[in-house]
Design a protein around this motif. Structure first.
Motif: not given
Length: 476
Positions: A25-33, A57-68
């Motif tokens: 499952e893709k949980i962050k989509n910025a464009g074509d892979d 848990d993975a979405e929480s990581l992604v949320s924190d990661m892309f605020t840094q």
């Protein structure tokens, strides 16, 4: 440059491990892979009934990661996928074999049936959370084969994989496949471990010589004019700080650029040296030119005005700069599309070039060794009665110049995706050409500048006689 897992040894490992196809499952989509850097998160210690927790848990990581920073600014360059790998039981092994603590430490001794057999106490360190088919000695050869097999069957074109373990106990490690617990410090641990695995950064704390080596943020060099992060000295608290052994509290002959970087302590930002290293790795993997138009190898019977467009992957804020030249004359700057009229063209062959680079202040271009340049060249055949064809070609170049400043020799290296004719012209500040260097692709060429006067020169760099960039060279 996308990673595809194909090798004889690897294919052999597929037969051994019998990987299954799991839900992706893709949980962050910025464009074509195929135009993005793909981070793949694997579940470990989650039963199928707990996959909703894994996704959270993975979405929480992604949320924190892309605020840094620099993930924040370069979020558009990343897609994130999760692979739901089921374990028979929940949690993680704790064999109680840690030699750095009094066992059982913090959590009970436990043997859990999980897919990758993740375990604490790896190599005798309690907080070393690792994977292994035989967790008593961490058999990484077999474990790597199993992970590779899962990735090959489910997402073979990944750029970096990370294993997320269903435990609140703090722990993690780097390596080819970083692994991290969840819990209060899990996200910070995962981001730190990605610093190792994706960006080849070293710990900015010292655990022993076995973990020490020359790297972007670790060195035994102490001369400020020679140290790898010389371009950042005295900026943003960057200096030359001596390591202290974590266990003996003794000073050692290794040095780091900052005293409070995420590679040294969780909950800290990445220092300027680490940010620069991370952004350079992103640029080496992903071109900011996602696509361009016209894009076919040959476009017939076009009409005026001729429209040309770049589809750019922009950082936030956007720091991409573009220079468009038509027949070696400047046509436009810092735009993503242009239109050409019939009166703009010569009869015969015309060459339109778009050159893109990232002018982010996170990379100190003036004094830094490397520069990444991305180009699109359109060859326009104009018969005078109309356009016959338009052909296009993209190219990515990595340009390295070192040492800079220098008083005797300077080394040039150009890596081009295309087999272009490469040339460097050294130009004085007042525009006088003093030296021309012909280059071969991937060749490092040492150039004698000892007879040049002291001062600042421009190294104008050409591919197939087309200017792609200029880099400042200082003769001491």
């Amino acid at each position: 440059m996308k990673q595809i897992l194909i090798s004889c040894a690897f294919l052999f490992s597929l037969n051994i491990t019998h990987a299954q196809v799991f839900e992706v499952e893709k949980i962050k989509n910025a464009g074509d892979d195929d135009k993005r850097l793909n981070l793949v998160i694997l579940s470990e210690g989650y039963q199928a009934s707990e996959f909703a927790d894994f996704k959270t848990d993975a979405e929480s990581l992604v949320s924190d990661m892309f605020t840094q920073s620099p993930f924040l600014e370069y979020s558009n360059y990343f897609n994130v996928h999760i692979i739901k790998v089921p374990s028979n039981e929940s949690g993680v092994d704790h064999p109680g074999t840690g030699t750095d603590v009094t066992e059982p430490y913090s959590i009970p001794i436990t043997d859990v049936d999980t897919y990758f057999n993740a375990t604490f106490d790896a190599w005798g360190f309690h907080r070393f959370l690792y994977y292994g088919l035989n967790y008593t000695d961490v058999n990484t050869i077999d474990a790597d084969a199993k992970i590779n097999s899962v990735l090959a069957s489910n997402f073979p074109t990944y750029d970096q994989a990370l294993i997320l373990v269903n435990t609140d106990e703090h722990g993690g490690t780097g390596g080819e496949f970083p692994i991290s617990s969840t819990g209060a410090s899990g996200n910070e641990t995962a981001i730190h471990e990605l610093g190792h695995s994706l960006f080849d950064l070293r710990d900015e704390y010292f655990q022993g010589e076995v973990y020490a080596r020359e790297a972007a943020n670790m060195t035994q060099e102490t001369d400020p004019s020679l140290i790898i992060w010389k371009n950042w000295i005295n900026t943003n608290s960057i200096g030359i700080y001596q390591h202290t052994n974590l266990y003996t509290n003794e000073l050692v002959d290794w040095y780091k650029p900052h005293e409070a970087c995420k590679m040294g302590a969780l909950w800290q930002p990445f220092c300027s040296v680490c940010k620069e290293t991370m952004i350079e790795k992103i640029h080496s993997l992903i071109s900011p030119i996602a696509s361009y138009n016209p894009a076919s190898s040959s476009v017939s019977n076009p009409s005026f005005p001729l429209d040309f467009q770049l589809n750019l992957i922009e950082p936030n804020p956007n720091t991409l700069e573009s220079v468009w030249t038509l027949n070696a004359s400047n046509f436009a700057n810092d735009v993503s599309d242009i239109s050409i009229l019939e009166t703009n063209l010569n009869v015969g062959t015309n060459t339109l070039v778009a050159v893109v680079h990232d002018a982010t202040t996170f990379v100190d271009v003036d004094n830094h060794d490397s520069l990444h340049i991305y180009t699109v060249t359109w060859t326009i055949e104009n018969s005078g009665l109309g356009i016959e064809t338009i052909k296009s070609e993209a190219n990515n170049l990595s340009i390295t110049l070192f040492p800079n400043p220098s008083n005797t020799f300077v080394n040039f290296k150009i890596e081009s995706d295309n087999d272009a004719n490469l040339r460097i012209d050294l130009i004085t500040i007042d525009g006088k050409k003093v030296k021309t260097i012909s280059m071969s692709n991937y060749e490092t060429q040492q150039v004698d500048i000892s007879n040049l006067s002291h001062g600042i020169y421009l190294a104008n760099i050409y591919a197939d006689n087309i200017w792609v960039t200029s880099k400042k060279l200082v003769k001491k």
